[in-house]
Design an enzyme around this catalytic site. Structure first.
Site: not given
Length: 185
Positions: A43, A19
Site C-alpha cells: 500500500d 516490484d
C-alpha cells in the site's frame, strides 16, 4: 526476472518475482487498508510511486463508501497517476487472525472483485500482489492456494483479462506460489 507461466482458457497467468509498482499492466492491485489512505508494505509503496494524486483520488472514493471505509473483500478503482499502470484497483484483504474461518472467502473476494472490475472496464492485463500476506498475517501457502484458485475460476468463465500476473516481492513468496500454484493452472 524470475517467472512461471500458465495458460488458463484464452488467458495467461504469470507468477513473477519483482516490484509491483514497476508493472506496465493496465491495472495493478493495491493491498489497501479499509481507510484507503495509504499505509505500509505494498500500500505504501504504491502510494509513494503513484504520487499525491492517488491519495486525493482515494479521499474522493471514501466519500462514496458507507462509513468512509472499504469493506474487507471489497475493490474500488482509481487512476494510476505516476505509475506505469493506468489504473489501481484497491482491495482490502482479511486480517487472518481476526477470523481464520472467514479469511478464504474474503481473500477470494478481493481477487474476484478486482477481476470483475477488469471485465467491466475491458482491462486486458492486471498484476496482483500476495494480498493479506504481510502485516495482515495470512499464511503464504494458504493465500497462494486461495488466490490462484480464485484467478483460475474467474478465467475459466471469462476471456478478460488476457494477462494476470501475480508479482511477489521476494524469492520465498515466489517459490511458495510456484509450489502451490498448480490449482490446476
Amino acid at each position: 526476472m524470475t517467472e512461471q507461466r500458465y495458460q488458463v482458457g484464452s488467458s495467461e497467468v504469470v507468477l513473477a518475482q519483482g516490484d509491483l509498482t514497476r508493472e506496465a499492466t493496465q491495472a495493478i492491485v493495491n493491498a489497501a487498508n479499509s481507510s484507503l489512505l495509504g499505509g505500509g508494505g505494498v500500500d505504501g509503496a504504491i502510494h509513494r510511486a503513484a504520487g499525491p494524486e492517488l491519495l486525493a483520488a482515494c479521499r474522493e472514493i471514501k466519500k462514496t463508501l458507507p462509513g468512509g471505509q472499504l469493506r474487507t473483500g471489497g475493490a474500488v478503482l482509481t487512476p494510476g497517476f505516476e505509475l506505469p499502470a493506468a489504473w489501481v484497483i484497491h482491495c482490502v484483504g482479511p486480517v487472518y487472525h481476526h477470523a481464520p474461518s472467514a479469511a478464504p472467502a474474503l481473500l477470494a473476494s478481493c481477487y474476484e472483485g478486482a477481476l470483475a472490475i477488469c471485465k467491466a472496464r475491458n482491462l486486458t492485463s492486471i498484476a496482483f500482489p500476495a494480498i493479506s500476506t504481510g502485516v495482515y498475517g495470512y499464511p503464504m501457502d494458504e493465500a497462494a492456494l486461495v488466490s490462484l484458485c480464485a484467478i483460475r475460476n474467474h478465467l475459466l468463465d471469462s476471456e478478460v483479462p488476457l494477462l494476470v500476473k501475480v508479482v511477489l516481492f521476494d524469492r520465498a513468496a515466489y517459490t511458495t506460489f510456484v509450489e502451490v500454484g498448480d490449482c490446476k493452472l
